[in-house]
Design a protein around this motif. Structure first.
Motif, short mmCIF file in Angstrom:
data_model
loop_
_atom_site.label_atom_id
_atom_site.label_comp_id
_atom_site.label_asym_id
_atom_site.label_seq_id
_atom_site.Cartn_x
_atom_site.Cartn_y
_atom_site.Cartn_z
N ILE A 20 0.85 -1.19 0.00
CA ILE A 20 0.00 0.00 0.00
C ILE A 20 0.89 1.24 0.00
O ILE A 20 1.67 1.45 0.92
N ALA A 21 0.77 2.05 -1.05
CA ALA A 21 1.46 3.35 -1.11
C ALA A 21 0.39 4.42 -1.19
O ALA A 21 -0.34 4.52 -2.17
N THR A 22 0.28 5.22 -0.14
CA THR A 22 -0.75 6.26 -0.10
C THR A 22 -0.33 7.34 0.88
O THR A 22 0.56 7.14 1.72
N ASN A 23 -0.96 8.50 0.77
CA ASN A 23 -0.66 9.62 1.67
C ASN A 23 -1.37 9.41 3.00
O ASN A 23 -2.56 9.66 3.11
N GLY A 24 -0.64 8.97 3.98
CA GLY A 24 -1.22 8.78 5.30
C GLY A 24 -1.84 7.41 5.47
O GLY A 24 -2.67 7.00 4.66
N VAL A 25 -1.42 6.69 6.49
CA VAL A 25 -1.94 5.35 6.77
C VAL A 25 -2.29 5.28 8.26
O VAL A 25 -1.45 5.56 9.11
N HIS A 26 -3.54 4.93 8.56
CA HIS A 26 -3.97 4.78 9.96
C HIS A 26 -4.67 3.43 10.08
O HIS A 26 -5.82 3.26 9.68
N ILE A 27 -3.97 2.46 10.60
CA ILE A 27 -4.50 1.10 10.71
C ILE A 27 -4.35 0.64 12.16
O ILE A 27 -3.26 0.27 12.60
N ASP A 28 -5.45 0.70 12.90
CA ASP A 28 -5.41 0.32 14.32
C ASP A 28 -5.04 -1.15 14.49
O ASP A 28 -4.33 -1.52 15.43
N THR A 29 -5.52 -2.00 13.58
CA THR A 29 -5.25 -3.43 13.69
C THR A 29 -3.76 -3.73 13.67
O THR A 29 -3.28 -4.60 14.39
N LEU A 30 -3.02 -2.99 12.87
CA LEU A 30 -1.57 -3.20 12.75
C LEU A 30 -0.78 -2.25 13.64
O LEU A 30 0.45 -2.20 13.57
N LYS A 31 -1.48 -1.47 14.47
CA LYS A 31 -0.85 -0.50 15.38
C LYS A 31 0.07 0.46 14.61
O LYS A 31 1.20 0.73 15.01
N THR A 32 -0.46 0.95 13.49
CA THR A 32 0.32 1.80 12.60
C THR A 32 -0.40 3.13 12.39
O THR A 32 -1.60 3.14 12.14
N GLU A 33 0.36 4.21 12.51
CA GLU A 33 -0.23 5.54 12.32
C GLU A 33 0.82 6.47 11.71
O GLU A 33 2.02 6.33 11.95
N THR A 34 0.35 7.41 10.89
CA THR A 34 1.26 8.36 10.24
C THR A 34 0.96 9.78 10.68
O THR A 34 -0.13 10.09 11.14
N SER A 35 1.96 10.64 10.51
CA SER A 35 1.82 12.07 10.78
C SER A 35 2.56 12.82 9.69
O SER A 35 3.34 12.25 8.93
N ILE A 36 2.31 14.14 9.63
CA ILE A 36 3.00 14.99 8.67
C ILE A 36 4.19 15.64 9.35
O ILE A 36 4.05 16.24 10.42
N LEU A 37 5.34 15.54 8.73
CA LEU A 37 6.57 16.10 9.29
C LEU A 37 6.65 17.59 8.96
O LEU A 37 6.51 17.99 7.81
N THR A 38 6.85 18.40 9.97
CA THR A 38 7.07 19.83 9.79
C THR A 38 8.35 20.23 10.49
O THR A 38 8.68 19.71 11.55
N THR A 39 9.08 21.16 9.89
CA THR A 39 10.31 21.66 10.48
C THR A 39 10.27 23.19 10.49
O THR A 39 9.42 23.81 9.85
N SER A 40 11.19 23.78 11.19
CA SER A 40 11.26 25.24 11.26
C SER A 40 12.39 25.78 10.39
O SER A 40 12.76 26.94 10.51
N ALA A 41 12.92 24.96 9.52
CA ALA A 41 14.00 25.40 8.64
C ALA A 41 13.49 26.42 7.64
O ALA A 41 12.36 26.32 7.15
N PHE A 42 14.32 27.44 7.34
CA PHE A 42 13.92 28.47 6.38
C PHE A 42 13.75 27.87 4.99
O PHE A 42 12.79 28.16 4.28
N GLU A 43 14.68 27.03 4.59
CA GLU A 43 14.59 26.30 3.34
C GLU A 43 14.89 24.83 3.63
O GLU A 43 15.82 24.53 4.37
N GLU A 44 14.11 23.95 3.04
CA GLU A 44 14.33 22.53 3.29
C GLU A 44 14.10 21.73 2.01
O GLU A 44 13.35 22.14 1.13
N LYS A 45 14.78 20.61 1.92
CA LYS A 45 14.61 19.69 0.80
C LYS A 45 14.43 18.28 1.35
O LYS A 45 15.12 17.89 2.29
N ALA A 46 13.47 17.57 0.78
CA ALA A 46 13.16 16.23 1.26
C ALA A 46 13.72 15.18 0.30
O ALA A 46 13.68 15.36 -0.92
N TYR A 47 14.24 14.11 0.87
CA TYR A 47 14.81 13.02 0.09
C TYR A 47 14.22 11.70 0.57
O TYR A 47 13.80 11.57 1.73
#
Length: 413
Positions: A111-138
């Motif tokens: 499963i590839a999707t934006n955000g996964v919340h599955i109580d059965t598998l004890k899995t939860e996602t959040s959105i990462l935020t930083t305070s950097a002026f400029e940032e790049k994600a890899y």
């Protein structure tokens, strides 16, 4: 036909010819709609991935599934690796129960999707935020066998990561790496995991955009997709140490049902606008109606009714939200919001970074706000104490609010 009517008709023809010319010479706009459909060649379709699946899985058969998982998996003879890629996936309770049974008897689900919340598998996602002026994600793989290569995807996207996992049954396979303007790593979070369930596994990924046409053809990002999918292309060992049989994992079940961009026609208007002749007929009809309204309106003026403007419900909304927090007595949550707004106030009003709270920071805030350095230290000491507690009292919240309001109300003499 009088002279005035001829002028109107000539003007209408001139406008229509102008529109036709402009439409014919202007470049076609790129459709960035995130469809994730295998038949779509637009940037965020999955035509390239679907076409390359046989080469990525040379020993497996790729089969498109146009049914919902609940109906398809009712037939227990259906086995393989169920492959989901979409912008968002919301399985029903009964539907996901079938997926659990499917995996438990020795199959895989990717499963590839934006955000996964599955109580059965004890899995939860959040959105990462930083305070950097400029940032790049890899994106990078965790296993050293893939090297330390980091793959960059140049368009903005929500940085989802797994904030909660079942550590006993979960293996981290990939990570989201965020760097600042100095190319230093400021955050590293898991975004690709394997969760063992019964005899099979769930493979969960929080960045479905990596599997779209645009990103797979960008630089060497196709290597990242190949690395991700290599986990489900490699035969897994069962409890006896032998690899799974051909019946259990020999088929890739490509989900063609859960897609943001459906294959069918969503509405009659969608069909009209997607067919160029009908689209032009529709636009010409609209322009004709517009001219009719304009010229007819000059002869028959009607009274315009007075429409009472909508009331500003901002204050009522704010009170409603405040009452919800008050009735729950969630003082800690209110305090966290208050602190975040206060830090944002300092960043915006005084142009100061709040990443590092030290003596130099206190001096800068004092010089720019007019408050004493001791008063500022006391305020941030209160903030630090509240942040360290799991629960706070109503008196703590009132004291924090008063300290912040006193800070903001102070004016230089």
């Amino acid at each position: 036909m009088d002279k005035k009517l001829k002028i109107y008709i000539g003007l209408l023809v001139f406008v229509l010819l102008g529109i036709i010319y402009i439409e014919s010479v202007k470049p076609k706009e790129i459709n960035w709609y995130p469809s994730y459909a295998a038949k779509h060649k637009i940037p965020y379709g999955t035509y390239v991935l679907h076409k390359e699946m046989p080469s990525l899985f040379p020993k497996k058969k790729v089969k498109d599934i146009h049914q919902n998982p609940y109906t398809f998996l009712k037939d227990s003879t259906n086995n393989g690796t169920y492959f989901f890629v979409d912008n968002a996936l919301n399985f029903g309770e009964d539907e996901f129960s079938e997926l659990l049974k499917f995996v438990k008897r020795g199959n895989n689900v990717f499963i590839a999707t934006n955000g996964v919340h599955i109580d059965t598998l004890k899995t939860e996602t959040s959105i990462l935020t930083t305070s950097a002026f400029e940032e790049k994600a890899y994106q990078k793989m965790s296993n050293p066998i893939f090297g330390e290569i980091e793959y960059h995807f140049d368009r903005d996207f929500s940085k989802f990561y797994f904030s909660e996992v079942d550590t006993l049954n979960t293996t981290v396979l990939g990570e989201l790496v965020v760097r600042n303007e100095k190319d230093s790593i400021i955050s590293k979070k898991p975004n690709y995991i394997k969760v063992k369930h019964g005899k099979g596994n769930f493979y969960l990924h929080t960045f479905p955009q990596a599997f779209t046409n645009y990103n797979m053809l960008l630089n060497n990002n196709y290597e990242y997709v190949a690395n991700v999918l290599s986990y489900i292309s490699t035969p897994q060992k069962n409890e006896t140490g032998a690899t799974g049989g051909s019946n259990s994992r020999s088929t890739i079940l490509w989900d063609a049902y859960y897609k943001t961009g459906k294959s069918g026609i969503a509405s009659p208007m969608h069909y009209i606008l997607s067919t160029p002749p009908l689209k032009w007929a529709y636009y010409i009809a609209l322009i004709g109606v517009l001219f009719f309204i304009i010229f007819k309106g000059k002869r028959n003026q009607r009274l315009i009714p007075v429409i009472t403007p909508l009331k500003n419900q901002t204050l009522a909304f704010t009170r409603t939200i405040a009452n919800m927090y008050y009735e729950k007595s969630d003082h800690k949550n209110i305090a966290e919001h208050k602190i975040n707004y206060f830090l944002e106030y300092i960043r915006v009003k005084y142009r100061l970074s709040t990443l590092k709270i030290d003596e130099n920071f206190y001096k800068n805030v004092a010089s720019r706000s007019g408050n004493s350095e001791e008063k500022i230290k006391d305020l941030f000491q209160k903030i630090k104490q509240i942040q360290s507690k799991s629960n706070i009292t109503e008196e703590d919240l009132i004291a924090l609010n008063k300290a912040i309001e006193d800070f903001k109300a102070y004016k230089n003499s």
